[in-house]
Design an enzyme around this catalytic site. Structure first.
Site, mmCIF file in Angstrom:
data_model
loop_
_atom_site.group_PDB
_atom_site.id
_atom_site.type_symbol
_atom_site.label_atom_id
_atom_site.label_comp_id
_atom_site.label_asym_id
_atom_site.label_seq_id
_atom_site.Cartn_x
_atom_site.Cartn_y
_atom_site.Cartn_z
ATOM 1 N N LYS A 126 21.862 0.266 -9.888
ATOM 2 C CA LYS A 126 22.658 1.152 -10.737
ATOM 3 C C LYS A 126 23.970 0.466 -11.108
ATOM 4 O O LYS A 126 24.446 -0.400 -10.373
ATOM 5 C CB LYS A 126 23.010 2.436 -9.966
ATOM 6 C CG LYS A 126 21.866 3.399 -9.799
ATOM 7 C CD LYS A 126 22.329 4.676 -9.118
ATOM 8 C CE LYS A 126 21.172 5.647 -8.920
ATOM 9 N NZ LYS A 126 20.595 6.150 -10.181
ATOM 10 N N ARG A 146 10.844 10.335 -6.417
ATOM 11 C CA ARG A 146 9.454 10.785 -6.572
ATOM 12 C C ARG A 146 8.528 10.040 -5.625
ATOM 13 O O ARG A 146 7.525 10.576 -5.169
ATOM 14 C CB ARG A 146 9.033 10.623 -8.044
ATOM 15 C CG ARG A 146 9.037 9.206 -8.545
ATOM 16 C CD ARG A 146 9.076 9.091 -10.069
ATOM 17 N NE ARG A 146 10.405 9.348 -10.626
ATOM 18 C CZ ARG A 146 10.693 9.349 -11.918
ATOM 19 N NH1 ARG A 146 9.747 9.107 -12.821
ATOM 20 N NH2 ARG A 146 11.920 9.600 -12.337
HETATM 21 N N1 BES Z 1 19.148 9.937 -7.773
HETATM 22 C C1 BES Z 1 18.856 9.606 -9.113
HETATM 23 C C2 BES Z 1 19.055 10.776 -10.078
HETATM 24 C C3 BES Z 1 20.457 11.293 -10.239
HETATM 25 C C4 BES Z 1 21.248 10.853 -11.291
HETATM 26 C C5 BES Z 1 20.959 12.249 -9.395
HETATM 27 C C6 BES Z 1 22.518 11.353 -11.457
HETATM 28 C C7 BES Z 1 22.235 12.754 -9.567
HETATM 29 C C8 BES Z 1 23.018 12.306 -10.591
HETATM 30 C C9 BES Z 1 17.420 9.134 -9.237
HETATM 31 O O1 BES Z 1 16.916 8.468 -8.140
HETATM 32 C C10 BES Z 1 17.381 8.164 -10.378
HETATM 33 O O2 BES Z 1 18.002 7.142 -10.265
HETATM 34 N N2 BES Z 1 16.670 8.507 -11.439
HETATM 35 C C11 BES Z 1 16.591 7.674 -12.574
HETATM 36 C C12 BES Z 1 15.159 7.664 -13.049
HETATM 37 C C13 BES Z 1 14.874 6.641 -14.110
HETATM 38 C C14 BES Z 1 14.981 5.244 -13.527
HETATM 39 C C15 BES Z 1 13.488 6.879 -14.637
HETATM 40 C C16 BES Z 1 17.517 8.240 -13.634
HETATM 41 O O3 BES Z 1 17.648 9.457 -13.712
HETATM 42 O O4 BES Z 1 18.144 7.468 -14.334
HETATM 43 MN MN MN Z 2 17.381 6.422 -8.142
#
Ligand code: BES
Ligand code: MN
Ligand code: ZN
Length: 491
Positions: free
Chosen positions: A266, A340
């Site tokens: 990230k 997931r």
């Molecule tokens: N934990 C994150 C989702 C999230 C984002 C929670 C912002 C709280 C605030 C999750 O694991 C994630 O990173 N999801 C990705 C999925 C994508 C790579 C398909 C996302 O939402 O960007």
């Molecule tokens: Mn994630």
């Protein structure tokens, strides 16, 4: 915060409830003529009408023994619900928490159930996560230590408050867990904390890496393999129904104690919020505590998958193919779509082990749900209209509203893979919360009532004005789940 119910208004602050009437302020009972006159004068100098959230504060008036007297609006008398009473008390507590006042009496509860809800709101508003603020200046430290709710039926209010106190304890624990820093709360220490809940009468089972390897949980384990902390799956059982063998309700939570994204790293700014990526699990743990504390007459099992998603020489790569315990293979295309992957194996285990009559999972699963619903509603995805109706009603009553989004084969085919049974992401910028839910549904048995709550927008919130909540971790999920059980699954 000490909560009391008593017949006499004693406190260095005394607050009176008022309503928004058709012809101006509608004063509740308990206020003498001199007080009413004084508040009328104060109100005419400002905008106070008795509306929800409005407060007037008067210092050291001659007509009262209290140093501070307050008038708090609860809105139109006919429209106020449980949440409205809670917020009125919460607004008072937020106003007075660091004011120097040590005790507050709230006057005007029309009945015992309102008294209990005022107490519940006061308690939730008093919550702070201060244990790491070692040099907090005295003027920033809470002074308010006691709230007493004035009522003629103190005994009745006390018994109405008992289950709400249990619910509040669950909310407080969930907030604590989400707020804990990720160096302190990691999968191993989190599992230890959950194990301690056996003291409440919860039956706890902890699966470590070896146990999960045996069960073939390659999906969950792949996420945790870049962390020096071992992954854990914790099961909390509360079998409070008359028939202890009756199939339980299963609550499943995502417990990523820190989500760096893994090799699909990230961006740096804001990454610290990802300590809260275990918010779904915190809601499940908090709910189990509430159920045990109030001795709910229901069979409920909570299951949480605890992992840390780290980049490392041993971390999982984009391109890896893992095999989930359900026997399906998954092509990892993005290591940041890890929630997931964790839930896939926990959902499988929940169904295999408990054959639940319904299953609800909670997860801070996608950033896309924040694009869709902001920080107001959690998203709900389900194969069962009745379960959605129950969740919608419970969420509305508790001020934790949910909004349904669709599932369908057109979305599902986005996660077909060319090299495995499925891949872990759909097309970029295309219904990301729904394709995540479709992924989960591939691990839900046909015919099993299931709902998925995406709480990425509600587990914590940036600056907002709900007085029942602290500035960041909300403890979202405990209230809706505890009410879901209370209203639908108890003997
Ligand atoms: N934990 C994150 C989702 C999230 C984002 C929670 C912002 C709280 C605030 C999750 O694991 C994630 O990173 N999801 C990705 C999925 C994508 C790579 C398909 C996302 O939402 O960007
Ligand atoms: Mn994630
Ligand atoms: Zn995540």
């Amino acid at each position: 915060m000490q909560i009391k119910f008593s017949a006499e208004p004693t406190g260095d602050a005394v607050a009176y409830l008022a309503y928004e009437g058709d012809k101006g302020i509608d004063f509740g009972s308990g206020l003498e003529a001199a007080g009413e006159a004084s508040f009328r004068r104060a109100a005419s100098a400002g905008t106070f009408k008795g509306g929800a959230g409005q407060i007037i504060e008067i210092l050291a008036p001659e007509w009262s023994d209290a140093v501070r007297v307050l008038l708090v609006g609860v809105g139109k008398k006919s429209a106020v619900n449980e949440n409205g009473w809670q917020k009125a008390a919460a607004g008072l507590v937020k106003r007075l928490l660091v004011s120097g006042a040590k005790s507050l009496a709230i006057v005007g509860a029309p009945d015992r159930s309102v008294a209990a809800n005022l107490a519940f709101g006061a308690r939730l508003a008093a919550y702070r996560f201060d244990q790491y603020r070692l040099t907090l200046k005295p003027e920033k430290k809470p002074t308010l230590g006691t709230v007493s709710v004035v009522t003629d039926s103190a005994a009745g209010a006390r018994s109405d408050y008992a289950p709400l106190a249990a619910r509040a304890e669950g909310v407080e624990l969930a907030r604590d867990l989400v707020s804990e820093p990720p160096n302190v709360l990691h999968p191993e220490s989190y599992a230890d904390r959950i194990s301690e809940l056996a003291d409440l009468g919860l039956e706890i089972e902890v699966l470590d890496v070896a146990a999960m390897t045996k069960l073939g949980m390659g999906s969950l384990l792949g996420v945790g393999q870049g962390s020096v902390r071992g992954s854990r799956l914790c099961v909390m059982k509360w079998m409070g129904a008359k028939d202890k063998k009756a199939p339980p309700l299963a609550l499943v939570g995502k417990g990523v104690t820190f989500d760096t994204g893994g090799i699909s790293l990230k961006p740096g700014p804001g990454m610290q919020d990802m300590k809260g990526d275990m918010g779904g699990s915190a809601a499940v743990v908090g709910t189990m505590v509430a159920l045990a504390k109030r001795k709910a007459k229901a069979n409920v099992v909570g299951l949480v998958g605890l992992v840390e998603n780290m980049p490392d020489g041993n971390a999982q790569r984009p391109g890896d193919i893992v095999r989930a315990a359900a026997g399906k293979t998954i092509e990892i295309q993005n290591t940041d779509a890890e929630g997931r992957l964790v839930l896939a194996d926990v959902l499988w285990y929940a169904q295999k082990k408990f054959n639940p009559k319904a299953m609800v999972d909670l997860a801070t699963l996608t950033g896309a749900i924040i694009i869709s619903l902001g920080n107001e509603h959690a998203g709900v995805f389900s194969n069962n209209d009745d379960l959605v109706a129950k969740l919608t009603a419970a969420g509305k009553a508790e001020g934790e509203p949910v909004w349904r989004l669709p599932l369908g084969p057109g979305y599902d085919k986005q996660i077909d893979s060319d090299v495995a049974d499925m891949k872990n992401i759909g097309a970029a910028g295309n219904a990301g919360s729904i394709t995540a839910a479709q992924f989960l549904q591939r691990f839900v048995d046909d015919g099993r009532a299931w709902a998925h709550l995406d709480i990425a927008g509600t587990a914590w919130r940036p600056g907002h004005d709900n007085p029942l909540e602290p500035t960041w971790a909300t403890g979202w999920g405990v209230r809706i789940l505890d009410r879901l059980v209370a209203d639908n699954y108890e003997d």
